[in-house]
Design a protein around this motif. Sequence first.
Motif, mmCIF file in Angstrom:
data_model
loop_
_atom_site.group_PDB
_atom_site.id
_atom_site.type_symbol
_atom_site.label_atom_id
_atom_site.label_comp_id
_atom_site.label_asym_id
_atom_site.label_seq_id
_atom_site.Cartn_x
_atom_site.Cartn_y
_atom_site.Cartn_z
ATOM 1 N N ARG A 102 -15.695 10.086 25.277
ATOM 2 C CA ARG A 102 -15.450 10.422 23.920
ATOM 3 C C ARG A 102 -14.646 11.741 24.004
ATOM 4 O O ARG A 102 -14.143 12.509 24.977
ATOM 5 C CB ARG A 102 -16.719 10.868 23.547
ATOM 6 N N SER A 104 -13.406 15.416 21.825
ATOM 7 C CA SER A 104 -14.062 16.456 20.969
ATOM 8 C C SER A 104 -13.165 17.740 21.034
ATOM 9 O O SER A 104 -12.352 17.696 21.541
ATOM 10 C CB SER A 104 -15.460 16.986 21.462
ATOM 11 N N THR A 105 -13.630 18.593 20.025
ATOM 12 C CA THR A 105 -12.835 19.800 20.070
ATOM 13 C C THR A 105 -13.580 20.951 20.589
ATOM 14 O O THR A 105 -14.843 21.157 20.577
ATOM 15 C CB THR A 105 -12.425 20.261 18.817
ATOM 16 N N ILE A 117 -18.670 22.715 24.243
ATOM 17 C CA ILE A 117 -18.158 21.952 23.114
ATOM 18 C C ILE A 117 -19.436 21.531 22.273
ATOM 19 O O ILE A 117 -20.578 21.351 22.742
ATOM 20 C CB ILE A 117 -17.525 20.558 23.459
ATOM 21 N N LEU A 119 -20.931 18.136 20.468
ATOM 22 C CA LEU A 119 -20.897 16.654 20.304
ATOM 23 C C LEU A 119 -22.252 16.315 19.217
ATOM 24 O O LEU A 119 -23.237 16.462 19.783
ATOM 25 C CB LEU A 119 -20.964 15.975 21.423
ATOM 26 N N ARG A 136 -8.360 20.011 21.640
ATOM 27 C CA ARG A 136 -8.771 18.483 22.034
ATOM 28 C C ARG A 136 -8.953 18.153 23.168
ATOM 29 O O ARG A 136 -8.060 18.466 24.068
ATOM 30 C CB ARG A 136 -8.030 17.551 21.069
#
Length: 154
Positions: A102, A104-105, A117, A119, A136
Amino acid sequence: MLQGLATELGPWSWWIVAFALLAAELIAPGVFLIWIGLAALVIGALSLLLWQTAFWAWQLQLVMFAALSVVFALLGRKYFGRNRATSDEPFLNQREASLVGRTSTLQEPIVEGRGRIRLDDTWWPVNGEDLPAGTRVKIASARGRTLTVEPLER
């Protein structure tokens, strides 16, 4: 007493033991007594054939029963112990493993190899190369509750 009962019942004593063990398996299932019950069935069948022979003493019967019980239990475990069922959700109880891949930022920068992060609705601690917040990242692996991330290539 038991020897007298076994002598009186003859080869049928093994059949009684076998059915008692198989019935106990039905009452308290654990897929273990079935193998011992099958060993008793085999010894009972052999006893029907060999009861009148001189070498078919109760000691030999007990040794063969014990050996067959172990063999049947090991074979049963080998054959039935495998989990052949495929799941449509292979990571059902492995939440961290389901996150691998996955993106994420970064909510907090990775400083000295550690950051965080978000999520879905959970904050996750991450490890990786130092990166600024807002970068990212892709989750490369998971160990315990800590995720290892790498920057996405642009």
